[in-house]
Design a protein around this motif. Structure first.
Motif, PDB file in Angstrom:
ATOM      1  N   LYS A  78       0.670  -1.274  -0.061  1.00  0.00           N
ATOM      2  CA  LYS A  78      -0.081  -0.009   0.093  1.00  0.00           C
ATOM      3  C   LYS A  78       0.937   1.201   0.056  1.00  0.00           C
ATOM      4  CE  LYS A  78      -4.619  -0.695   1.840  1.00  0.00           C
ATOM      5  NZ  LYS A  78      -5.025  -1.526   3.086  1.00  0.00           N
ATOM      6  N   ARG A  79       2.214   1.024   0.205  1.00  0.00           N
ATOM      7  CA  ARG A  79       2.934   2.119   0.096  1.00  0.00           C
ATOM      8  C   ARG A  79       3.336   2.983  -1.323  1.00  0.00           C
ATOM      9  NH1 ARG A  79       8.288   0.793   3.701  1.00  0.00           N
ATOM     10  NH2 ARG A  79       7.107   1.105   5.729  1.00  0.00           N
ATOM     11  N   ALA A  80       2.729   1.967  -2.329  1.00  0.00           N
ATOM     12  CA  ALA A  80       2.935   2.510  -3.578  1.00  0.00           C
ATOM     13  C   ALA A  80       1.970   3.739  -3.875  1.00  0.00           C
ATOM     14  CB  ALA A  80       2.495   1.298  -4.535  1.00  0.00           C
ATOM     15  N   PRO A  81       2.296   4.751  -4.845  1.00  0.00           N
ATOM     16  CA  PRO A  81       1.378   5.567  -5.065  1.00  0.00           C
ATOM     17  C   PRO A  81      -0.104   5.024  -5.367  1.00  0.00           C
ATOM     18  CG  PRO A  81       2.983   6.049  -6.419  1.00  0.00           C
ATOM     19  CD  PRO A  81       3.449   4.505  -5.461  1.00  0.00           C
ATOM     20  N   ALA A  82      -1.242   5.664  -4.810  1.00  0.00           N
ATOM     21  CA  ALA A  82      -2.721   5.115  -4.662  1.00  0.00           C
ATOM     22  C   ALA A  82      -3.237   4.622  -6.235  1.00  0.00           C
ATOM     23  CB  ALA A  82      -3.674   6.153  -4.209  1.00  0.00           C
ATOM     24  N   PRO A  83      -2.971   5.219  -7.232  1.00  0.00           N
ATOM     25  CA  PRO A  83      -3.293   4.700  -8.473  1.00  0.00           C
ATOM     26  C   PRO A  83      -2.666   3.223  -8.998  1.00  0.00           C
ATOM     27  CG  PRO A  83      -2.560   7.034  -8.527  1.00  0.00           C
ATOM     28  CD  PRO A  83      -1.986   6.532  -7.542  1.00  0.00           C
ATOM     29  N   ARG A  84      -1.390   3.223  -8.424  1.00  0.00           N
ATOM     30  CA  ARG A  84      -0.645   2.083  -8.666  1.00  0.00           C
ATOM     31  C   ARG A  84      -1.040   0.954  -7.676  1.00  0.00           C
ATOM     32  NH1 ARG A  84       2.420   0.032 -12.564  1.00  0.00           N
ATOM     33  NH2 ARG A  84       1.658   2.024 -13.254  1.00  0.00           N
ATOM     34  N   TYR A  85      -1.449   1.146  -6.570  1.00  0.00           N
ATOM     35  CA  TYR A  85      -2.205   0.043  -5.845  1.00  0.00           C
ATOM     36  C   TYR A  85      -3.458  -0.434  -6.388  1.00  0.00           C
ATOM     37  CZ  TYR A  85      -4.321  -1.891  -1.916  1.00  0.00           C
ATOM     38  OH  TYR A  85      -5.266  -2.648  -0.832  1.00  0.00           O
ATOM     39  N   GLU A  86      -4.282   0.798  -6.615  1.00  0.00           N
ATOM     40  CA  GLU A  86      -5.274   0.521  -7.261  1.00  0.00           C
ATOM     41  C   GLU A  86      -5.433  -0.336  -8.346  1.00  0.00           C
ATOM     42  OE1 GLU A  86      -8.309   0.786  -5.669  1.00  0.00           O
ATOM     43  OE2 GLU A  86      -7.362   1.760  -3.924  1.00  0.00           O
ATOM     44  N   LEU A  87      -4.533  -0.020  -9.335  1.00  0.00           N
ATOM     45  CA  LEU A  87      -4.405  -0.955 -10.527  1.00  0.00           C
ATOM     46  C   LEU A  87      -3.974  -2.487 -10.336  1.00  0.00           C
ATOM     47  CD1 LEU A  87      -3.780  -1.108 -13.699  1.00  0.00           C
ATOM     48  CD2 LEU A  87      -1.519  -0.512 -13.140  1.00  0.00           C
ATOM     49  N   TRP A  88      -2.795  -2.371  -9.276  1.00  0.00           N
ATOM     50  CA  TRP A  88      -2.475  -4.096  -8.995  1.00  0.00           C
ATOM     51  C   TRP A  88      -3.894  -4.792  -7.971  1.00  0.00           C
ATOM     52  CZ3 TRP A  88       2.358  -2.236  -5.413  1.00  0.00           C
ATOM     53  CH2 TRP A  88       3.272  -1.909  -6.315  1.00  0.00           C
ATOM     54  N   LYS A  89      -4.785  -3.966  -7.804  1.00  0.00           N
ATOM     55  CA  LYS A  89      -5.954  -4.522  -6.882  1.00  0.00           C
ATOM     56  C   LYS A  89      -6.864  -5.053  -8.043  1.00  0.00           C
ATOM     57  CE  LYS A  89      -8.275  -3.239  -2.925  1.00  0.00           C
ATOM     58  NZ  LYS A  89      -8.090  -4.565  -2.358  1.00  0.00           N
ATOM     59  N   LYS A  90      -7.023  -4.205  -8.859  1.00  0.00           N
ATOM     60  CA  LYS A  90      -7.855  -4.245 -10.215  1.00  0.00           C
ATOM     61  C   LYS A  90      -7.432  -5.550 -10.931  1.00  0.00           C
ATOM     62  CE  LYS A  90      -8.441  -2.171 -14.053  1.00  0.00           C
ATOM     63  NZ  LYS A  90      -8.367  -1.073 -14.993  1.00  0.00           N
ATOM     64  N   LEU A  91      -6.229  -5.619 -11.164  1.00  0.00           N
ATOM     65  CA  LEU A  91      -5.540  -6.897 -11.837  1.00  0.00           C
ATOM     66  C   LEU A  91      -5.568  -8.156 -11.048  1.00  0.00           C
ATOM     67  CD1 LEU A  91      -2.564  -5.065 -13.642  1.00  0.00           C
ATOM     68  CD2 LEU A  91      -4.827  -5.893 -14.727  1.00  0.00           C
ATOM     69  N   GLY A  92      -5.768  -7.875  -9.761  1.00  0.00           N
ATOM     70  CA  GLY A  92      -5.558  -9.040  -8.761  1.00  0.00           C
ATOM     71  C   GLY A  92      -4.369  -9.680  -8.505  1.00  0.00           C
ATOM     72  N   VAL A  93      -3.249  -8.701  -8.571  1.00  0.00           N
ATOM     73  CA  VAL A  93      -1.665  -9.030  -8.353  1.00  0.00           C
ATOM     74  C   VAL A  93      -1.305  -8.497  -7.107  1.00  0.00           C
ATOM     75  CG1 VAL A  93      -1.352  -9.433 -10.595  1.00  0.00           C
ATOM     76  CG2 VAL A  93      -1.033  -7.143  -9.716  1.00  0.00           C
ATOM     77  N   VAL A  94      -2.047  -8.069  -6.129  1.00  0.00           N
ATOM     78  CA  VAL A  94      -1.428  -7.762  -4.856  1.00  0.00           C
ATOM     79  C   VAL A  94      -1.169  -8.989  -4.031  1.00  0.00           C
ATOM     80  CG1 VAL A  94      -1.765  -6.458  -2.615  1.00  0.00           C
ATOM     81  CG2 VAL A  94      -3.119  -5.552  -4.729  1.00  0.00           C
ATOM     82  N   PRO A  95       0.215  -8.984  -3.809  1.00  0.00           N
ATOM     83  CA  PRO A  95       0.604 -10.398  -3.017  1.00  0.00           C
ATOM     84  C   PRO A  95      -0.087 -10.506  -1.732  1.00  0.00           C
ATOM     85  CG  PRO A  95       2.376  -8.588  -3.020  1.00  0.00           C
ATOM     86  CD  PRO A  95       1.475  -8.202  -3.762  1.00  0.00           C
ATOM     87  N   ARG A  96      -0.651 -11.819  -1.690  1.00  0.00           N
ATOM     88  CA  ARG A  96      -1.116 -12.261  -0.340  1.00  0.00           C
ATOM     89  C   ARG A  96      -0.095 -12.587   0.826  1.00  0.00           C
ATOM     90  NH1 ARG A  96      -3.598 -16.996  -4.136  1.00  0.00           N
ATOM     91  NH2 ARG A  96      -1.439 -16.555  -4.849  1.00  0.00           N
ATOM     92  N   GLY A  97       0.831 -13.129   0.515  1.00  0.00           N
ATOM     93  CA  GLY A  97       2.044 -13.381   1.480  1.00  0.00           C
ATOM     94  C   GLY A  97       3.070 -13.567   0.685  1.00  0.00           C
ATOM     95  N   ILE A  98       4.342 -13.501   1.416  1.00  0.00           N
ATOM     96  CA  ILE A  98       5.359 -13.591   0.579  1.00  0.00           C
ATOM     97  C   ILE A  98       5.835 -15.095   0.323  1.00  0.00           C
ATOM     98  CG2 ILE A  98       8.200 -12.989   0.659  1.00  0.00           C
ATOM     99  CD1 ILE A  98       7.222 -10.624   2.509  1.00  0.00           C
ATOM    100  N   ASP A  99       5.943 -15.787   1.154  1.00  0.00           N
ATOM    101  CA  ASP A  99       6.258 -17.132   0.697  1.00  0.00           C
ATOM    102  C   ASP A  99       5.119 -17.734  -0.065  1.00  0.00           C
ATOM    103  OD1 ASP A  99       8.206 -16.889   2.516  1.00  0.00           O
ATOM    104  OD2 ASP A  99       7.586 -18.147   4.071  1.00  0.00           O
ATOM    105  N   ARG A 100       4.065 -17.320   0.166  1.00  0.00           N
ATOM    106  CA  ARG A 100       2.985 -18.128  -0.713  1.00  0.00           C
ATOM    107  C   ARG A 100       2.949 -17.798  -2.235  1.00  0.00           C
ATOM    108  NH1 ARG A 100      -3.647 -18.397  -0.194  1.00  0.00           N
ATOM    109  NH2 ARG A 100      -3.741 -19.675  -2.110  1.00  0.00           N
ATOM    110  N   GLU A 101       3.443 -16.517  -2.541  1.00  0.00           N
ATOM    111  CA  GLU A 101       3.647 -16.243  -4.116  1.00  0.00           C
ATOM    112  C   GLU A 101       4.793 -16.861  -4.410  1.00  0.00           C
ATOM    113  OE1 GLU A 101       0.958 -15.202  -4.783  1.00  0.00           O
ATOM    114  OE2 GLU A 101       0.385 -13.591  -3.377  1.00  0.00           O
ATOM    115  N   ILE A 102       5.637 -17.274  -3.875  1.00  0.00           N
ATOM    116  CA  ILE A 102       6.925 -17.824  -4.308  1.00  0.00           C
ATOM    117  C   ILE A 102       6.856 -19.280  -4.488  1.00  0.00           C
ATOM    118  CG2 ILE A 102       9.367 -18.434  -3.769  1.00  0.00           C
ATOM    119  CD1 ILE A 102       9.469 -15.577  -2.287  1.00  0.00           C
ATOM    120  N   VAL A 103       6.148 -19.941  -3.565  1.00  0.00           N
ATOM    121  CA  VAL A 103       5.736 -21.302  -3.451  1.00  0.00           C
ATOM    122  C   VAL A 103       4.709 -21.721  -5.007  1.00  0.00           C
ATOM    123  CG1 VAL A 103       4.244 -23.031  -2.520  1.00  0.00           C
ATOM    124  CG2 VAL A 103       6.268 -21.886  -1.361  1.00  0.00           C
ATOM    125  N   GLU A 104       4.012 -20.577  -4.993  1.00  0.00           N
ATOM    126  CA  GLU A 104       2.999 -21.117  -6.022  1.00  0.00           C
ATOM    127  C   GLU A 104       3.656 -20.938  -7.609  1.00  0.00           C
ATOM    128  OE1 GLU A 104      -1.132 -19.329  -5.620  1.00  0.00           O
ATOM    129  OE2 GLU A 104      -1.271 -19.008  -7.783  1.00  0.00           O
TER     130      GLU A 104
END
Ligand code: BF8
Length: 680
Positions: A195-221
């Motif tokens: 969420k530290r990213a500029p608001a429009p960037r964070y909103e874009l990531w949210k829209k695209l569904g790419v905000v990471p859920r947990g650090i280890d989880r994304e690497i394992v996946e």
């Protein structure tokens, strides 16, 4: 080819003279030590790079060895692909699936390396906050208070009268430590620092569904998806790369940087020096190599103890000289002014000087062959991390534990001192060392541009808007033995600053810049265009700002975010006149870094090669189509001048989109006018 032609080719190949040391590195100290290693018949990476060429299909990214039916090798035909690309592996995996899977595994490994480093820092931070170790303390309480809200940690409590009181600092630290550590194992929700990213960037990531859920989880996946027969859609694979890369840059790496700053102090500019010439013949030389400041901070303290200095003198030395290689070097430089011994390709050469009494290593970018080189000298290679031992040569292991950190560090320093009288070969230290200024955290840039009472990025933005500064270049990353050592780094940076692009640097690139004298304010007059030179002179900063280690690329993300916040240059990182570069990259971490910059909206150019060229479809997705999704995209340009000019062209494109291209034209005319006047 006829038999005669083949014979002639073979003879020509045999007769081909090996390159001279000066052709292998533009750094004079490195060239001298390559020559020295050859005289002593000590083999280094520079020799191996001549003897062994890389696999042509691996370089293209289209060799699949993810199951035992392969490796399936899908080289791109020299004539290219006409019509439909029908190449397939045994399971039917297309070239783009294979290239995307290989790329994704590089992101996973890179993100894992940075993030595992971050996890170790978070564990130590928590131990310090809970007072379970006496060797580490919470040092920078201002930064602790600054980051606590990002983790949802209150910094005030309600008093009896309903007013707000400051909360106990120890309590805040424990809660921040717990919340930070939880980001790794979290299964749902969001890595909170995204969420530290500029608001429009964070909103874009949210829209695209790419905000990471947990650090280890994304690497394992990523590891799951790239197993045979799982994700066979390159776009879908890249989407997962994005989650893992954001979890690295805006998560694991960013948390590592923040907690290190709180434990060891936020860096501010200081003077030091760089290159092999910082070694001292009459001192005990301890070279710290690797990445984690948890170790190096303790060694710095241990080496300063009067009892250690006395022991060194007793053994015949004048004192103890610490220096660093790779990112550990940047960490102890930024906080203590400890000089830089060299970058990635200089690690074996430091030992060849015969003056290194101990090389202390932890994790990442440590070549196994340092152990064999050390066997030719008296140097002790001391491994310290249970995750990173070396089977080659005569290394010793002194395990480093955060609960006994200072005692471990003292043992290491003592071992080095006791090794000093055992030097057997003639010492040869090249007399090359350049002065530098390092320590430009994004907080320090804020202070330098605005001063204590009005620290802000506004003056930087003003100078970008008025055109004195054309834009910002983030130039970072490794050395690569497949290209002339340091040449890409220096050529690109000189070209950028000549065209008024201010440069932010980290990692081995930062060390290269230090060696080449680009980290001094004085270099601005020599190498910069008139606009940037004027700003550097007025503010007293170098044109290339050393921002730290590779984990500290998160500082560049935060600096970009601060520039957006300061206003006038758009609402998102993708609108900034900025570009990224890794001229001599080689590590998987660089791919993770590249991908989090691209998906944060930055046009990012890699040098040397990128292992995607075997799949034109995948390559085009990275180099073109990602821009329409994220506003940033990948590119690969091997020629350094062309590389720099593609960055400049992108910066100019962004200036035009912001409507500030005319301002720059005016400034340039003013400068020309001024020069004409001066000449008259
Ligand atoms: O992390 S720049 S060679 S030292 S990977 Fe390694 Fe590359 Fe150097 Fe630091 Ni980064």
């Amino acid at each position: 080819m006829t038999v005669e032609e083949a014979k002639r080719k073979l003879i020509a190949k045999k007769e081909k003279k090996p390159p001279k040391p000066e052709e292998l590195s533009i750094d004079p100290a490195t060239a001298k030590m390559i020559r020295r290693s050859q005289e002593l018949e000590v083999e280094t990476i520079f020799d191996r790079a001549q003897a062994m060429k890389p696999c042509n299909i691996g370089v293209q990214g289209t060799c699949c060895k993810n199951c035992a039916q392969g490796p399936c090798r899908l080289p791109l035909p020299k004539s290219g692909i006409e019509g439909k690309d029908t190449r397939k592996g045994l399971c039917g995996a297309t070239a783009e699936t294979i290239a995307a899977r290989n790329f994704a595994r590089m992101v996973a490994a890179g993100a894992a390396a940075h993030s595992d480093h971050g996890r170790g820092v978070a564990e130590t931070f928590l131990a310090a906050a809970r007072k379970e170790t006496k060797d580490y303390q919470i040092k920078d309480t201002n930064k602790l208070l600054e980051i606590a809200p990002d983790f949802g940690v209150e910094i005030t409590v309600e008093g009896k009268d309903g007013g707000l009181l400051d909360r106990d600092m120890d309590e805040i630290a424990v809660e921040v430590g717990e919340k930070a550590l939880a980001q790794w194992g979290q299964q749902q929700g969001e890595v909170c620092t995204s969420k530290r990213a500029p608001a429009p960037r964070y909103e874009l990531w949210k829209k695209l569904g790419v905000v990471p859920r947990g650090i280890d989880r994304e690497i394992v996946e990523i590891m799951h998806r790239t197993h045979i027969g799982v994700d066979q859609d390159y776009e879908n694979l890249v989407e997962q790369c994005t989650r893992a890369a954001i979890a690295d840059g805006w998560g694991g790496s960013m948390i590592a940087t923040d907690l290190q700053d709180i434990l060891f102090g936020c860096p501010y500019p200081l003077k030091s020096a760089a290159n092999l010439g910082v070694l001292k013949e009459d001192h005990v030389n301890i070279v710290i190599h690797g990445h984690e400041p948890l170790l190096s901070e303790m060694i710095v303290q241990a080496a300063e103890l009067p009892e250690m200095v006395a022991l060194a003198k007793e053994k015949g030395a004048k004192g103890i000289q610490l220096s660093g290689i790779c990112c550990t070097a940047n960490e102890i430089l930024m906080r203590h002014g400890v000089p830089l011994c060299g970058n990635f390709l200089q690690q074996e050469l430091a030992i060849v000087t015969g003056a290194v009494d101990a090389m202390v290593v932890d994790v990442q970018c440590i070549m196994e062959n340092i152990a064999n080189v050390a066997d030719c000298f008296h140097t002790k290679i001391i491994t310290t991390n249970p995750r990173a031992k070396i089977a080659s040569g005569n290394t010793m292991h002194i395990e480093f534990d955060e609960h006994s950190a200072f005692e471990d560090a003292k043992r290491i320093v003592r071992t080095a001192i006791e090794n000093f009288p055992k030097r057997e070969k003639e010492v040869m230290i090249p007399d090359n060392a350049s002065d530098l200024i390092a320590g430009f955290s994004y907080e320090a840039i804020n202070y330098h541009l605005g001063g204590t009472f009005r620290g802000s990025y506004t003056p930087l933005n003003d100078n970008i808007i008025n055109g004195r500064i054309r834009g910002i270049g983030g130039v970072v990353g490794c050395n690569n033995a497949r290209t002339t050592h340091d040449e890409g780094h220096i050529t690109i940076i000189k070209e950028l600053i000549k065209h008024d692009v201010i440069v932010l640097t980290t990692g081995c690139n930062a060390i290269t810049c230090g060696k080449a004298g680009l980290l001094t304010p004085e270099s601005a007059k020599v190498y910069c265009g008139p606009g940037l030179a004027e700003v550097c002179e007025a503010v007293g900063i170098p044109p290339v700002l050393h921002m730290g280690s590779c984990v500290d690329n998160s500082r560049i993300l935060m600096a970009a975010t601060e520039v957006v916040k300061a206003g006038g240059l758009g609402n998102d990182i993708s609108e900034l006149p900025a570009a990224g570069s890794a001229p001599e990259w080689m590590s998987e971490k660089a791919i993770s870094i590249g991908h989090y910059f691209v998906t944060s909206g930055v046009y990012t150019v890699f040098g040397v090669t990128l292992p995607v060229s075997g799949s034109p479809v995948f390559e085009s997705y990275l180099y073109k189509e990602l821009e329409s999704i994220y506003g940033g995209m990948w590119d690969m340009v091997a020629d350094p001048i062309e590389h720099a000019h593609k960055m400049i062209a992108h910066i100019d494109k962004k200036r035009k989109a912001l409507g500030i291209d005319k301002a720059r034209e005016r400034v340039l005319m003013d400068m020309a006018d001024r020069r004409e006047l001066e000449a008259a």
